[in-house]
Design a protein around this motif. Structure first.
Motif, PDB file in Angstrom:
ATOM      1  N   GLY A 201       0.796  -1.231   0.000  1.00  0.00           N
ATOM      2  CA  GLY A 201       0.000   0.000   0.000  1.00  0.00           C
ATOM      3  C   GLY A 201       0.819   1.267   0.000  1.00  0.00           C
ATOM      4  N   GLU A 202       2.139   1.165  -0.223  1.00  0.00           N
ATOM      5  CA  GLU A 202       3.008   2.352  -0.301  1.00  0.00           C
ATOM      6  C   GLU A 202       2.958   3.181   0.976  1.00  0.00           C
ATOM      7  OE1 GLU A 202       1.565   4.402  -3.698  1.00  0.00           O
ATOM      8  OE2 GLU A 202       2.321   2.960  -5.139  1.00  0.00           O
ATOM      9  N   VAL A 203       2.832   2.504   2.105  1.00  0.00           N
ATOM     10  CA  VAL A 203       2.765   3.195   3.392  1.00  0.00           C
ATOM     11  C   VAL A 203       4.062   2.942   4.147  1.00  0.00           C
ATOM     12  CG1 VAL A 203       1.540   3.400   5.577  1.00  0.00           C
ATOM     13  CG2 VAL A 203       0.268   2.957   3.483  1.00  0.00           C
ATOM     14  N   SER A 204       4.845   3.993   4.359  1.00  0.00           N
ATOM     15  CA  SER A 204       6.092   3.857   5.101  1.00  0.00           C
ATOM     16  C   SER A 204       5.890   4.118   6.582  1.00  0.00           C
ATOM     17  CB  SER A 204       7.147   4.830   4.551  1.00  0.00           C
ATOM     18  OG  SER A 204       6.686   6.165   4.637  1.00  0.00           O
ATOM     19  N   GLY A 205       4.844   4.870   6.922  1.00  0.00           N
ATOM     20  CA  GLY A 205       4.562   5.173   8.322  1.00  0.00           C
ATOM     21  C   GLY A 205       3.470   4.283   8.874  1.00  0.00           C
ATOM     22  N   LEU A 206       2.878   4.726   9.945  1.00  0.00           N
ATOM     23  CA  LEU A 206       1.783   3.996  10.588  1.00  0.00           C
ATOM     24  C   LEU A 206       0.497   4.258   9.808  1.00  0.00           C
ATOM     25  CD1 LEU A 206       1.257   2.264  13.165  1.00  0.00           C
ATOM     26  CD2 LEU A 206       0.697   4.402  14.335  1.00  0.00           C
ATOM     27  N   THR A 207      -0.273   3.193   9.531  1.00  0.00           N
ATOM     28  CA  THR A 207      -1.474   3.384   8.725  1.00  0.00           C
ATOM     29  C   THR A 207      -2.551   4.144   9.497  1.00  0.00           C
ATOM     30  OG1 THR A 207      -3.211   2.273   7.471  1.00  0.00           O
ATOM     31  CG2 THR A 207      -2.417   1.146   9.445  1.00  0.00           C
ATOM     32  N   SER A 208      -3.313   4.941   8.753  1.00  0.00           N
ATOM     33  CA  SER A 208      -4.427   5.683   9.345  1.00  0.00           C
ATOM     34  C   SER A 208      -5.744   4.931   9.184  1.00  0.00           C
ATOM     35  CB  SER A 208      -4.559   7.055   8.654  1.00  0.00           C
ATOM     36  OG  SER A 208      -4.940   6.885   7.292  1.00  0.00           O
ATOM     37  N   GLY A 209      -5.717   3.850   8.403  1.00  0.00           N
ATOM     38  CA  GLY A 209      -6.947   3.128   8.120  1.00  0.00           C
ATOM     39  C   GLY A 209      -7.752   3.747   6.995  1.00  0.00           C
ATOM     40  N   LEU A 210      -7.231   4.830   6.422  1.00  0.00           N
ATOM     41  CA  LEU A 210      -7.900   5.511   5.303  1.00  0.00           C
ATOM     42  C   LEU A 210      -7.006   5.391   4.069  1.00  0.00           C
ATOM     43  CD1 LEU A 210      -9.021   8.692   7.256  1.00  0.00           C
ATOM     44  CD2 LEU A 210     -10.486   6.794   6.550  1.00  0.00           C
ATOM     45  N   ARG A 211      -7.461   4.644   3.080  1.00  0.00           N
ATOM     46  CA  ARG A 211      -6.652   4.304   1.910  1.00  0.00           C
ATOM     47  C   ARG A 211      -6.098   5.525   1.188  1.00  0.00           C
ATOM     48  NH1 ARG A 211     -10.715   2.208  -1.845  1.00  0.00           N
ATOM     49  NH2 ARG A 211     -11.072   4.457  -2.065  1.00  0.00           N
ATOM     50  N   ASP A 212      -6.976   6.447   0.844  1.00  0.00           N
ATOM     51  CA  ASP A 212      -6.552   7.602   0.045  1.00  0.00           C
ATOM     52  C   ASP A 212      -5.660   8.553   0.837  1.00  0.00           C
ATOM     53  OD1 ASP A 212      -7.987   6.611  -2.104  1.00  0.00           O
ATOM     54  OD2 ASP A 212      -9.817   7.672  -1.546  1.00  0.00           O
ATOM     55  N   PHE A 213      -5.908   8.658   2.139  1.00  0.00           N
ATOM     56  CA  PHE A 213      -5.046   9.495   2.978  1.00  0.00           C
ATOM     57  C   PHE A 213      -3.641   8.896   3.045  1.00  0.00           C
ATOM     58  CE2 PHE A 213      -3.122  10.366   7.121  1.00  0.00           C
ATOM     59  CZ  PHE A 213      -3.109  11.747   7.125  1.00  0.00           C
ATOM     60  N   ASP A 214      -3.553   7.578   3.230  1.00  0.00           N
ATOM     61  CA  ASP A 214      -2.243   6.927   3.297  1.00  0.00           C
ATOM     62  C   ASP A 214      -1.486   7.057   1.983  1.00  0.00           C
ATOM     63  OD1 ASP A 214      -2.575   6.205   5.914  1.00  0.00           O
ATOM     64  OD2 ASP A 214      -3.218   4.151   5.496  1.00  0.00           O
ATOM     65  N   LYS A 215      -2.216   7.005   0.850  1.00  0.00           N
ATOM     66  CA  LYS A 215      -1.559   7.159  -0.444  1.00  0.00           C
ATOM     67  C   LYS A 215      -0.953   8.548  -0.594  1.00  0.00           C
ATOM     68  CE  LYS A 215      -4.092   3.848  -3.334  1.00  0.00           C
ATOM     69  NZ  LYS A 215      -5.026   3.702  -4.481  1.00  0.00           N
ATOM     70  N   LYS A 216      -1.643   9.533  -0.098  1.00  0.00           N
ATOM     71  CA  LYS A 216      -1.196  10.930  -0.267  1.00  0.00           C
ATOM     72  C   LYS A 216      -0.071  11.292   0.701  1.00  0.00           C
ATOM     73  CE  LYS A 216      -3.623  15.035  -1.819  1.00  0.00           C
ATOM     74  NZ  LYS A 216      -3.495  14.605  -3.197  1.00  0.00           N
ATOM     75  N   THR A 217      -0.066  10.666   1.880  1.00  0.00           N
ATOM     76  CA  THR A 217       0.900  11.044   2.922  1.00  0.00           C
ATOM     77  C   THR A 217       1.931   9.971   3.218  1.00  0.00           C
ATOM     78  OG1 THR A 217      -0.526  10.195   4.695  1.00  0.00           O
ATOM     79  CG2 THR A 217      -0.853  12.494   4.026  1.00  0.00           C
ATOM     80  N   GLY A 218       1.662   8.730   2.776  1.00  0.00           N
ATOM     81  CA  GLY A 218       2.554   7.637   3.143  1.00  0.00           C
ATOM     82  C   GLY A 218       2.301   7.138   4.550  1.00  0.00           C
ATOM     83  N   GLY A 219       1.174   7.535   5.147  1.00  0.00           N
ATOM     84  CA  GLY A 219       0.860   7.132   6.512  1.00  0.00           C
ATOM     85  C   GLY A 219       1.259   8.194   7.523  1.00  0.00           C
TER      86      GLY A 219
END
Length: 504
Positions: A201-219
Motif C-alpha cells: 500500500g506504499e505506506v512507510s509510516g503507521l497506517t491511518s486506516g484511510l486508503r486515500d489518505f495513506d496514499k497521499k501522505t505515506g501514513g
C-alpha cells in the motif's frame, strides 16, 4: 521485659545520628575534574571543542572555577588566545585574580591537568555532579512543599510541578545532540525507504486506516505533528478515533503475524469526552449498533450480543485513553514517557489542543502565546518520543459567515502558531451538515409551486452529498496537498474510504 525494650530505647540516638550525618554531607562536586579541565583549556584551547556543546559555567560547583571557565570560553569564542599569560592579565583587570589567591591558583590549574585528551571526561564528570546537585535541590523542594510550605498547591499540583522540574532536568541533554554526518542521515533515509518498499500500500509510516489518505501522505510518520481541525459537529473526534483505532489494530496485527506482543501503543488524550463515551463510539462503529440507541437501551438481544462479542475482540487492542480534563503539557509528557517505558508508544492523539494547559509554572501573556507554547510542546513530544502526534483543533466562527464554508488555514484559532509548528494541517468538512440546515420552509415562499421546486432542488443536492465528507489537506510539509473524499455514516459516526468508482 527490659531486654525487649532496650533496642527500642537505643533506636532514637541511632536515627538521630544518621540524620545528623545526612545533613552534614556535602553536595556532590568534583573539584579535581574542574581544575584538571581548566588546566587542559589553558594548555590547549582545542580542548574546548570537547566540552563546549554541553558544559556551561553554571555546571561548576565552584563559582570561581565557573567564572574562569566563562572567561576562557569568552576569549576562545572570539577567536582569541586563552593561555596563562592572557588570562592572568584579564583576571588582574577584573579583580578575579585576588579572589583566586593570586597567580598560585593558575599554577595549580596547570599542574592539575593530566592531558587534553581527557578533557571530555573531565567535562562529563563536572556535568554529572551538577545533575546530582540539581536532584538534591529538587528533592528538598519537594519535601518542603509536601510539608505545606508552598501556599495554594494541593498534592496533585505538587506532583505535576515535581514532574515538570524533573523533566526540565532530564531534557537538559548536555552531551547529547549535535551534528550528524550526511552519511548517517542518508542511512536513516534509506531505512525509511526500505520500510516503504517492504510494506504493502506504499505506506512507510503507521497506517491511518484511510486508503486515500495513506496514499497521499505515506501514513503517519514519526516526529510529525498533524493538526486535524473543523467546526463543531463535523466529526473531528470520530475521524481521530477512527485513525487511532486503525493504527492500534495494525500494530496488533503486525505483532500477531510475528508471534510477538505489540511493541507500541496508541495514546488518546480525551480532554472533552470521557473514556467510556469514546469507547462507546468505537464499539458502535465496529458492532454497527447506533451509539444513541446504546445510551437509551433501545437495542435487541442480538444487537446486545454482537456488542458484547465485539467488545471482547477489541479489549486486547494496544489502545489507551486518558480523559483527564484540562491536562497540562508537562503531565501529558510524563504520561507518554510512562506508557513508552511500559508498553511502548506509537501514536498520540489529543482531543483537543484548546482545552490543554501549558506547562506548569508558565504564565503566558495572551491566549495566542499560550496556544503557541502548547503546539510547540506537542511538536517537542513528537520529536522526543519519535511518534506522530495528532492534535484536534477548533475553528473560529468566521467560517459560518462565508457562503462557502470550507475551512482555510486562516480559520484556525490562534492560527499563526498552529500553522507554523504543524507538519500537516487538515480540515474535516461535511457539506451535508450545512445543507441540511438550509432545508426550504413553505413559509418562505409565496406559492406552493415555488416551495415544491425549491424542495426538489434541495433533495437533489442532499442526494449528491449524502454520507460524504472531505478531508482537506491544506498543508503538508513532506508532500502534496489536496482534498481527500471520505465516506461518513452518521448513525455510527463512522468514517471510511469513499469508493467513487463503484458508486450506485
Amino acid at each position: 521485659m527490659n531486654d525487649l525494650s532496650s533496642p527500642a530505647s537505643a533506636a532514637p540516638p541511632e536515627e538521630g545520628g544518621a540524620l545528623t550525618a545526612l545533613l552534614r554531607r556535602s553536595p556532590p562536586a568534583n573539584s579535581e575534574a574542574e581544575q584538571a579541565l581548566l588546566g587542559a583549556l589553558l594548555t590547549n584551547n582545542k580542548a574546548y571543542e570537547r566540552v563546549s556543546d554541553f558544559l556551561s559555567p553554571a555546571h561548576f560547583a565552584s563559582p570561581l572555577n565557573g567564572r574562569i571557565y566563562e572567561a576562557i570560553a569568552r576569549r576562545i569564542d572570539r577567536g582569541m588566545l586563552a593561555d596563562p599569560v592572557t588570562m592572568r592579565a584579564e583576571f588582574e583587570h577584573t579583580g578575579l585574580l585576588d579572589e583566586l589567591g593570586g597567580t598560585e591558583y593558575l599554577v595549580r590549574l596547570l599542574t592539575a591537568m593530566v592531558g587534553i585528551v581527557n578533557a571530555g571526561d573531565y567535562g562529563r564528570a563536572i556535568h554529572d555532579a551538577w545533575v546530582r546537585r540539581q536532584l538534591i535541590e529538587i528533592g528538598e523542594t519537594i519535601v518542603n512543599n509536601a510539608y505545606g510550605m508552598a501556599d495554594g498547591t494541593d498534592g496533585p499540583t505538587q506532583i505535576s510541578l515535581a514532574e515538570e522540574t524533573l523533566f526540565r532536568l532530564a531534557t537538559d541533554k548536555g552531551q547529547d545532540g549535535g551534528f550528524v554526518t550526511f552519511e548517517q542521515a542518508l542511512t536513516g533515509a534509506l531505512e525509511v525507504a526500505e520500510q516503504a518498499f517492504h510494506r504493502t500500500g506504499e505506506v512507510s509510516g503507521l497506517t491511518s486506516g484511510l486508503r486515500d489518505f495513506d496514499k497521499k501522505t505515506g501514513g503517519l510518520h514519526p516526529s510529525d505533528l498533524l493538526i486535524l481541525a473543523g467546526r463543531p459537529a463535523m466529526g473531528k473526534t470520530a475521524l481521530a478515533t477512527k485513525i487511532a483505532f486503525s493504527a492500534a489494530r495494525a500494530i496488533q496485527r503486525e505483532a500477531g503475524e510475528k508471534g510477538e506482543k505489540p511493541r507500541g501503543a496508541v495514546a488518546i488524550f480525551s480532554l472533552e469526552m470521557s473514556a467510556e463515551q469514546l469507547a462507546t463510539r468505537i464499539l458502535s462503529e465496529q458492532a454497527e449498533v447506533s451509539g444513541e440507541r446504546i445510551r437509551r437501551g433501545d437495542i435487541g438481544q442480538k444487537e446486545f450480543d454482537r456488542f458484547v462479542r465485539v467488545s471482547r475482540e477489541l479489549a486486547t487492542l494496544p489502545l489507551h485513553i486518558d480523559d483527564t480534563p484540562a491536562l497540562s503539557l508537562s503531565a501529558m509528557r510524563t504520561r507518554c514517557r510512562r506508557l513508552k517505558r511500559t508498553r511502548g508508544l506509537a501514536l498520540v492523539v489529543v482531543d483537543y489542543l484548546q482545552l490543554m494547559r501549558p506547562a506548569l509554572g508558565t504564565r503566558p501573556e495572551s491566549r495566542v502565546l499560550e496556544i503557541s507554547m502548547i503546539t510547540q510542546g506537542l511538536k517537542a513530544i513528537a520529536k522526543e518520543f519519535e511518534v506522530p502526534v495528532i492534535a484536534l483543533s477548533q475553528l473560529s466562527r468566521q467560517v459560518e459567515s462565508r457562503e462557502d464554508k470550507r475551512p482555510m488555514l486562516s480559520d484556525l484559532r490562534e492560527s499563526g502558531s498552529i500553522e507554523q509548528d504543524a507538519d500537516a494541517v487538515m480540515f474535516v468538512y461535511r457539506d451535508e451538515y450545512y445543507l441540511q440546515q438550509r432545508m426550504p420552509k413553505d413559509s418562505a415562499f409565496d406559492s406552493m409551486d415555488k416551495y415544491q421546486t425549491a424542495l426538489e432542488e434541495w433533495h437533489r443536492k442532499m442526494a449528491l452529498v449524502h454520507n460524504k465528507a472531505e478531508l482537506i489537506l491544506e498543508k503538508q510539509r513532506h508532500g502534496p496537498t489536496g482534498t481527500i473524499p471520505l465516506y461518513f455514516e452518521g448513525e455510527f459516526t463512522r468514517f471510511g474510504d469513499l469508493d467513487t468508482v463503484h458508486d450506485v
